[in-house]
Design a protein around this motif. Structure first.
Motif, PDB file in Angstrom:
ATOM      1  N   SER A   1     -14.306   4.974   0.082  1.00  0.00           N
ATOM      2  CA  SER A   1     -13.573   6.213   0.379  1.00  0.00           C
ATOM      3  C   SER A   1     -14.055   6.879   1.659  1.00  0.00           C
ATOM      4  CB  SER A   1     -13.654   7.176  -0.809  1.00  0.00           C
ATOM      5  OG  SER A   1     -14.987   7.328  -1.221  1.00  0.00           O
ATOM      6  N   SER A   2     -15.325   6.623   2.041  1.00  0.00           N
ATOM      7  CA  SER A   2     -15.805   7.212   3.299  1.00  0.00           C
ATOM      8  C   SER A   2     -15.100   6.597   4.499  1.00  0.00           C
ATOM      9  CB  SER A   2     -17.317   6.995   3.426  1.00  0.00           C
ATOM     10  OG  SER A   2     -17.585   5.613   3.514  1.00  0.00           O
ATOM     11  N   GLY A   3     -14.613   5.377   4.338  1.00  0.00           N
ATOM     12  CA  GLY A   3     -13.859   4.711   5.402  1.00  0.00           C
ATOM     13  C   GLY A   3     -14.694   4.281   6.581  1.00  0.00           C
ATOM     14  N   ASN A   4     -16.019   4.250   6.428  1.00  0.00           N
ATOM     15  CA  ASN A   4     -16.844   3.921   7.596  1.00  0.00           C
ATOM     16  C   ASN A   4     -17.070   2.429   7.794  1.00  0.00           C
ATOM     17  OD1 ASN A   4     -18.313   3.807   5.306  1.00  0.00           O
ATOM     18  ND2 ASN A   4     -20.148   4.823   6.114  1.00  0.00           N
ATOM     19  N   PHE A   5     -16.843   1.628   6.729  1.00  0.00           N
ATOM     20  CA  PHE A   5     -16.991   0.175   6.861  1.00  0.00           C
ATOM     21  C   PHE A   5     -15.802  -0.533   6.220  1.00  0.00           C
ATOM     22  CE2 PHE A   5     -21.486   1.641   6.696  1.00  0.00           C
ATOM     23  CZ  PHE A   5     -21.853   1.261   7.983  1.00  0.00           C
ATOM     24  N   LEU A   6     -15.396  -1.627   6.866  1.00  0.00           N
ATOM     25  CA  LEU A   6     -14.348  -2.481   6.291  1.00  0.00           C
ATOM     26  C   LEU A   6     -14.992  -3.810   5.920  1.00  0.00           C
ATOM     27  CD1 LEU A   6     -11.241  -2.964   5.768  1.00  0.00           C
ATOM     28  CD2 LEU A   6     -11.218  -4.086   8.004  1.00  0.00           C
ATOM     29  N   PHE A   7     -14.745  -4.257   4.688  1.00  0.00           N
ATOM     30  CA  PHE A   7     -15.291  -5.530   4.200  1.00  0.00           C
ATOM     31  C   PHE A   7     -14.136  -6.521   4.069  1.00  0.00           C
ATOM     32  CE2 PHE A   7     -17.842  -2.022   2.718  1.00  0.00           C
ATOM     33  CZ  PHE A   7     -19.135  -2.399   3.080  1.00  0.00           C
ATOM     34  N   VAL A   8     -14.341  -7.709   4.613  1.00  0.00           N
ATOM     35  CA  VAL A   8     -13.286  -8.730   4.628  1.00  0.00           C
ATOM     36  C   VAL A   8     -13.836 -10.016   4.020  1.00  0.00           C
ATOM     37  CG1 VAL A   8     -11.644 -10.010   6.061  1.00  0.00           C
ATOM     38  CG2 VAL A   8     -12.377  -7.702   6.754  1.00  0.00           C
TER      39      VAL A   8
ATOM     40  N   ALA B   1       0.856  -1.198   0.000  1.00  0.00           N
ATOM     41  CA  ALA B   1       0.000   0.000   0.000  1.00  0.00           C
ATOM     42  C   ALA B   1       0.882   1.235   0.000  1.00  0.00           C
ATOM     43  CB  ALA B   1      -0.906   0.007   1.235  1.00  0.00           C
ATOM     44  N   VAL B   2       0.495   2.223  -0.810  1.00  0.00           N
ATOM     45  CA  VAL B   2       1.191   3.507  -0.836  1.00  0.00           C
ATOM     46  C   VAL B   2       0.410   4.483   0.032  1.00  0.00           C
ATOM     47  CG1 VAL B   2       1.843   5.476  -2.281  1.00  0.00           C
ATOM     48  CG2 VAL B   2       2.191   3.164  -3.131  1.00  0.00           C
ATOM     49  N   HIS B   3       1.114   5.186   0.909  1.00  0.00           N
ATOM     50  CA  HIS B   3       0.450   6.175   1.744  1.00  0.00           C
ATOM     51  C   HIS B   3      -0.099   7.311   0.882  1.00  0.00           C
ATOM     52  CE1 HIS B   3       0.162   9.433   4.826  1.00  0.00           C
ATOM     53  NE2 HIS B   3      -0.301   8.414   5.533  1.00  0.00           N
ATOM     54  N   THR B   4      -1.163   7.928   1.345  1.00  0.00           N
ATOM     55  CA  THR B   4      -1.820   8.981   0.561  1.00  0.00           C
ATOM     56  C   THR B   4      -0.899  10.166   0.288  1.00  0.00           C
ATOM     57  OG1 THR B   4      -2.717   9.726   2.660  1.00  0.00           O
ATOM     58  CG2 THR B   4      -4.179   8.444   1.259  1.00  0.00           C
ATOM     59  N   SER B   5       0.141  10.327   1.094  1.00  0.00           N
ATOM     60  CA  SER B   5       1.098  11.425   0.867  1.00  0.00           C
ATOM     61  C   SER B   5       2.092  11.078  -0.242  1.00  0.00           C
ATOM     62  CB  SER B   5       1.882  11.698   2.148  1.00  0.00           C
ATOM     63  OG  SER B   5       2.711  10.582   2.458  1.00  0.00           O
ATOM     64  N   ASP B   6       2.102   9.826  -0.695  1.00  0.00           N
ATOM     65  CA  ASP B   6       3.084   9.314  -1.669  1.00  0.00           C
ATOM     66  C   ASP B   6       4.500   9.316  -1.129  1.00  0.00           C
ATOM     67  OD1 ASP B   6       1.175   8.749  -3.545  1.00  0.00           O
ATOM     68  OD2 ASP B   6       1.548  10.528  -4.778  1.00  0.00           O
ATOM     69  N   ARG B   7       4.646   9.462   0.174  1.00  0.00           N
ATOM     70  CA  ARG B   7       5.996   9.489   0.761  1.00  0.00           C
ATOM     71  C   ARG B   7       6.412   8.132   1.318  1.00  0.00           C
ATOM     72  NH1 ARG B   7       5.142  13.420   5.266  1.00  0.00           N
ATOM     73  NH2 ARG B   7       7.317  13.028   5.762  1.00  0.00           N
TER      74      ARG B   7
ATOM     75  N   SER C   1     -14.233   3.008  13.459  1.00  0.00           N
ATOM     76  CA  SER C   1     -14.284   4.261  14.217  1.00  0.00           C
ATOM     77  C   SER C   1     -12.963   4.453  14.940  1.00  0.00           C
ATOM     78  CB  SER C   1     -15.443   4.215  15.228  1.00  0.00           C
ATOM     79  OG  SER C   1     -15.417   5.384  16.028  1.00  0.00           O
ATOM     80  N   SER C   2     -12.220   5.452  14.522  1.00  0.00           N
ATOM     81  CA  SER C   2     -10.931   5.793  15.148  1.00  0.00           C
ATOM     82  C   SER C   2     -10.041   4.566  15.333  1.00  0.00           C
ATOM     83  CB  SER C   2     -11.159   6.466  16.514  1.00  0.00           C
ATOM     84  OG  SER C   2     -11.938   7.616  16.351  1.00  0.00           O
TER      85      SER C   2
ATOM     86  N   MET D   1      -3.624  -5.717   2.472  1.00  0.00           N
ATOM     87  CA  MET D   1      -3.704  -4.512   3.305  1.00  0.00           C
ATOM     88  C   MET D   1      -4.401  -3.398   2.541  1.00  0.00           C
ATOM     89  SD  MET D   1       0.076  -2.792   3.212  1.00  0.00           S
ATOM     90  CE  MET D   1       0.703  -3.766   4.533  1.00  0.00           C
ATOM     91  N   VAL D   2      -4.983  -2.477   3.311  1.00  0.00           N
ATOM     92  CA  VAL D   2      -5.654  -1.326   2.709  1.00  0.00           C
ATOM     93  C   VAL D   2      -5.513  -0.140   3.649  1.00  0.00           C
ATOM     94  CG1 VAL D   2      -7.930  -1.950   3.665  1.00  0.00           C
ATOM     95  CG2 VAL D   2      -7.794  -0.544   1.607  1.00  0.00           C
ATOM     96  N   LEU D   3      -5.332   1.044   3.065  1.00  0.00           N
ATOM     97  CA  LEU D   3      -5.231   2.287   3.843  1.00  0.00           C
ATOM     98  C   LEU D   3      -6.528   3.056   3.703  1.00  0.00           C
ATOM     99  CD1 LEU D   3      -1.736   3.780   3.015  1.00  0.00           C
ATOM    100  CD2 LEU D   3      -2.766   3.901   5.269  1.00  0.00           C
ATOM    101  N   ASP D   4      -6.916   3.772   4.745  1.00  0.00           N
ATOM    102  CA  ASP D   4      -8.101   4.620   4.578  1.00  0.00           C
ATOM    103  C   ASP D   4      -7.737   5.864   3.760  1.00  0.00           C
ATOM    104  OD1 ASP D   4      -6.748   6.198   6.352  1.00  0.00           O
ATOM    105  OD2 ASP D   4      -8.352   6.323   7.835  1.00  0.00           O
ATOM    106  N   ALA D   5      -8.757   6.567   3.291  1.00  0.00           N
ATOM    107  CA  ALA D   5      -8.541   7.662   2.347  1.00  0.00           C
ATOM    108  C   ALA D   5      -7.729   8.802   2.946  1.00  0.00           C
ATOM    109  CB  ALA D   5      -9.885   8.185   1.851  1.00  0.00           C
ATOM    110  N   SER D   6      -7.780   8.953   4.254  1.00  0.00           N
ATOM    111  CA  SER D   6      -7.014  10.041   4.873  1.00  0.00           C
ATOM    112  C   SER D   6      -5.585   9.624   5.197  1.00  0.00           C
ATOM    113  CB  SER D   6      -7.716  10.487   6.161  1.00  0.00           C
ATOM    114  OG  SER D   6      -7.665   9.440   7.118  1.00  0.00           O
ATOM    115  N   GLY D   7      -5.292   8.354   5.032  1.00  0.00           N
ATOM    116  CA  GLY D   7      -3.949   7.866   5.353  1.00  0.00           C
ATOM    117  C   GLY D   7      -3.696   7.777   6.843  1.00  0.00           C
ATOM    118  N   SER D   8      -4.747   7.699   7.638  1.00  0.00           N
ATOM    119  CA  SER D   8      -4.581   7.668   9.099  1.00  0.00           C
ATOM    120  C   SER D   8      -4.516   6.268   9.671  1.00  0.00           C
ATOM    121  CB  SER D   8      -5.755   8.412   9.760  1.00  0.00           C
ATOM    122  OG  SER D   8      -5.822   9.726   9.279  1.00  0.00           O
TER     123      SER D   8
END
Lengths: 190, 374
Positions: free
Chosen positions: B186-193, B91-97, B207-208, B137-144
């Protein structure tokens, strides 16, 4: 009235002269070759490096230094060689090349063209976490020329030397542009 | 005497003028080079492919799509001087760093810094401990937050991502068996596995950094589960059913529950294993492992039902397609094939149909996952 024997005698003289010239290299050398003067050049060098071929996001502009030597041999012909080193944050490039040159004098200015052949080393300064060797040494060649203007009798300014430099690096052929500038010091007969 | 000084002054004046002209010529030349540099840059995004040999890196030309392998590729997280870990997820972080890679051989996650100029990856040690057998693996849209499926310990780990890209364990939830893929809208409110062994889809509210199963989770499918694909807006979920050669569609309820889409399951190719919805949410693509092609559909935006596009399948350059990744602009679909290891690039046309390009990336090792910079 023409003597029928004149022409054969002239021809013999011509042939004899040619034979003497052919078998007198020392005399020929004295006549045609200059005793060598040596010109040493040193200065700043800029390299426009075709790094996108290696996966970079843009071409690199690299700064560095160059040192060269040239020896006039006959009329405008001579030989020259140089070594240059260029750096950027991510890459280093070194060239060691030599080859023939031809020089023209126009008023106080000198224009020189040359073809150089040798080796080029490219080295990745930030290779990341890899098993691969971050440096390659491969053939290099360049064509280019320079413009010289006199400052003093034995010190000239080279405001511009431009070379199109081709080399292989990391399996790719790169086409680069080298721009140099500096001072020339002349030693020996001038 | 006077005339001699005037003559000398003229000589020096001429010399100065010559030097000035030469300097101006040099400056103009260097300026021209800078213009040439600006015109010849390749600002294409970077593609990173996880394989058993390490992470292969490519610069994708933004105009032609042609790939250029990054100098130093493949990049490796090492278990010894000459041995790579076994990268599985990426996974690439949303900052591309930063780039994250799951290492199945030592149950860790590697963080790499991305050199934006050269594309080179440098691992930042120490690695972060994950569960056993970390894979997708998956990152949320905010990269948090980073979500990792552990395929031996049969759970999902959540890590919070610091400003310097460092990972800190946040929570872990069990899914009972090996998770094959994760999906997050992209809303990041649900994770599907997806859990193939149970033919189940687990749904968690997010949630957090904590995961809580939604009512009804896990959702069991009689037709089998290979992976999950969610539309970016979080309205619909699609699940390939490899044993039935179909793809199931679900509408995602506001509380995270799944309800079948009218007409589901939909016919697909042989042994479909991956589903992906393009960034616009208009088209669905399914990778058919057995028939080595892609099924392509338009999505009814009101109910999620899918209709095959006229040319319903497109071949891939490789054989046995395994996963799908869209470029963030939604113009190109990257397909990872494991039969003849490669990454194919297909252009997404306005009507959603795909066309194969010549920009295939052949690989010496089987691709396991792909991540792109923005």
């Amino acid at each position: 009235m023409t003597n029928g024997r004149v022409f054969p005698i002239d021809r013999k003289i011509t042939v004899l002269t040619l034979i003497l010239a052919a078998f007198s290299p020392a005399a020929a050398a004295q006549k045609f070759l200059k005793l060598p003067s040596v010109e040493i050049f040193g200065g700043y060098s800029y390299l426009h490096f075709q790094s996108t071929t290696l996966g970079f996001s843009k071409q690199l502009n690299m700064s560095g230094a160059i040192a060269g030597i040239s020896i006039p041999i006959y009329a405008g012909l001579g030989i020259s060689g140089d070594a240059s080193a260029h750096y950027s944050g991510d890459l280093e490039a070194y060239y060691f090349m030599a080859g023939p040159q031809y020089r023209l004098q126009w008023r106080a200015l000198r224009l020189t063209g040359h073809g150089l052949f040798g080796k080029g080393r490219s080295r990745l300064r930030n290779p990341g976490t890899t098993f691969n060797e971050p440096s390659t040494l491969a053939r290099a060649w360049a064509v280019g020329g320079e413009l010289d203007v006199p400052l003093r009798e034995r010190m000239w300014l080279r405001p511009l030397e431009a070379d199109y430099v081709t080399t292989s690096a990391f399996g790719s052929t790169l086409h680069n542009l080298r721009i140099s500038s500096g001072l020339i010091f002349i030693f020996g007969k001038h | 005497m006077m005339s001699q000084s005037v003559a000398e002054a003229k000589i020096y004046g001429r010399r100065r003028a010559r030097v000035l002209r030469a300097a101006l010529l040099t400056t103009a030349g260097v300026g021209l080079l800078h213009v040439l540099t600006a015109c010849s840059s390749n600002q294409g995004r970077l593609a990173y492919v996880a394989t058993g040999e390490g992470v292969f890196a490519f610069r994708i030309n933004s105009h032609s799509g042609a790939p250029t392998e990054v100098l130093g590729s493949p990049f490796v997280a090492k278990t010894s001087a000459t041995t790579a870990t076994s990268p599985a997820g990426i996974a690439v972080h949303t900052s591309d760093r930063f780039l994250y890679v799951t290492n199945q051989s030592d149950n860790t996650i590697s963080k790499f810094t991305i050199n934006s100029l050269s594309g080179a990856l440098t691992e930042v040690l120490p690695r972060t401990a994950a569960g056993l057998g970390p894979g997708p693996m998956v990152l949320d849209a905010s990269g948090s937050f980073l979500f990792v499926g552990n395929q031996v310990s049969n759970d999902v780990s959540v890590f919070s991502v610091g400003t310097n890209g460092a990972l800190s364990a946040a929570s872990t939830v069990s899914v009972g068996s090996a998770p094959s893929s994760l999906a997050l809208p992209s809303s990041g409110n649900f994770l599907f596995v997806a859990v193939p062994n149970f033919s189940a889809i687990y749904v968690f509210s997010v949630s957090s950094g904590s995961l809580n199963p939604v009512n009804g989770s896990p959702f069991l499918l009689s037709s089998g589960v290979a992976s999950v694909g969610v539309d970016p807006q979080g309205r619909f979920l699609y699940v390939p059913n490899p044993s039935q050669n179909t793809v199931s569609g679900f509408a995602i309820q506001s509380a995270g529950g799944l309800s079948p889409i009218p007409g589901s399951p939909f016919s697909a190719g042989t042994a479909p294993v991956a589903a992906g919805v393009d960034p616009s949410g208009s088209f669905l693509y399914v990778a058919n492992f057995g028939s080595t092609n892609l099924s392509q559909y338009t999505i009814n935006s009101s109910n999620g039902a899918v209709t095959p596009i006229t040319s319903s399948t497109t071949g891939t350059a490789g054989t046995n397609p395994q996963f799908l990744v869209f470029d963030p602009g939604g113009k190109t679909l990257f397909v990872g094939s494991v039969g003849a290891p490669s990454i194919s690039q297909l252009t997404i046309k306005n009507d959603g149909s795909l066309s194969v390009t010549s920009n295939t990336i052949p690989l010496s090792s089987v691709p396991r996952a792909l991540a792109l910079t923005r």
